[in-house]
Write a protein that holds these residues in place. Sequence first.
Motif, short mmCIF file in Angstrom:
data_model
loop_
_atom_site.label_atom_id
_atom_site.label_comp_id
_atom_site.label_asym_id
_atom_site.label_seq_id
_atom_site.Cartn_x
_atom_site.Cartn_y
_atom_site.Cartn_z
N ILE A 128 5.41 -12.05 -17.01
CA ILE A 128 6.77 -11.82 -16.50
C ILE A 128 6.75 -12.27 -15.06
O ILE A 128 6.21 -11.59 -14.19
N VAL B 54 11.87 -3.95 -14.63
CA VAL B 54 10.89 -4.39 -15.63
C VAL B 54 10.30 -3.16 -16.29
O VAL B 54 9.73 -2.30 -15.61
N VAL C 98 2.80 -8.98 -14.38
CA VAL C 98 4.13 -8.90 -13.76
C VAL C 98 3.96 -9.42 -12.34
O VAL C 98 3.38 -8.73 -11.48
N ASN D 21 8.26 -11.01 -8.98
CA ASN D 21 9.64 -10.67 -9.35
C ASN D 21 10.33 -9.94 -8.20
O ASN D 21 9.70 -9.27 -7.39
N VAL E 129 9.73 -1.07 -11.47
CA VAL E 129 8.84 -1.28 -12.61
C VAL E 129 8.50 0.09 -13.18
O VAL E 129 8.14 1.01 -12.45
#
Length: 347
Positions: free
Chosen positions: A183, A195, A205, A208, A217
């Motif tokens: 991601i 997320v 991850v 982002n 998150v």
Amino acid sequence: MLVVLAAGSAEAAGPRDGATPAVRTVAPGESVQAAVDAAAPGEVVELAAGTYRGSVLIAKDGITLRGPREGEAVIAPADPNDPAGAGACATGGFGVCVFGTAQKPVVGVGVESLTVTGFRKTGVKGLHADGLSVAGVRAHRNGEHGVGQEFSVRGRFVGNTTDSNGQSGVFVGDEPDGSGTSIVGNSAADNRIGVHLRRARHVTVTGNLLTANCAGVFVVGDETRPVAGDLDIVGNTMAANNRFCPGNERIAHIQGSGIVLTGTEGVRIHANTVMDHSGDSPMSGGIVMVPSFSGGGTSHQEVTGNTLLRNAPADLAQRDPRGVGNTYAANTCLKSEPADLCGPPAG
């Protein structure tokens, strides 16, 4: 049980030897589903700018559904009275479905450069998918998740914009055997969670931007075996995720949370910027570990080299009494629970 194909199988359905894939173009008023059904593995279905009503189901390998190079292609729900809008994807409330089965995952599908908006559930959803790539999609005002996948492996969610969805901007769930999903470089704003990883392992991850959600998150372990975790959250920016989201029978309300871990093991949280969070939830703060509803400890996390600014009630908070073996090093912050988690380790 998900059948995991051999590494590299996600590319096997595409064109070989660098050949240019065949392209089927679709104009407003024409059926996207008919074009997808007619496409062969390795082909591209390209939409001209405009609005396309109705859900789209991709259930064959190697298809790419993409928008135009100029302008915007929007996929939105069909008129509920229109029989052409029927089908499993539409009746399930989804926008674009990439659906295989546990016995035969759909392999190597791409969804690119589209806007998917207004669906009752998820905008772009993978289910039993291997190597699903979702890139440059705007998922806006869908009732559940913006983009995501379940019971899938090796997904790539890159450069998407997810905003004002009812649950998560990006969701990855039910991949406890290890998904290899990434991601990367997405933005998520004004969702419940930016997320959301649920019962997943081996996910990255990275890079982002998550802001104005209830939480940036959120990683949930629950009761799976192996325990969810062994994943990386690296180089992201979480800022002012201060919306209020009501709780339910399993979880308290969520507000002012940068990163939340519950019931996970072996999560590596490194070089993130987490700032300006504030709330009165048990999960409020910069990076927070809380007890799992299922009773498992939130343990053996590595929290290193993060910059945490102006998070309240704490920048770092270890609130799970069952958690063991969590380590903190070289984090820039001012306030933690307990009080010795900021800065280099003692001694």
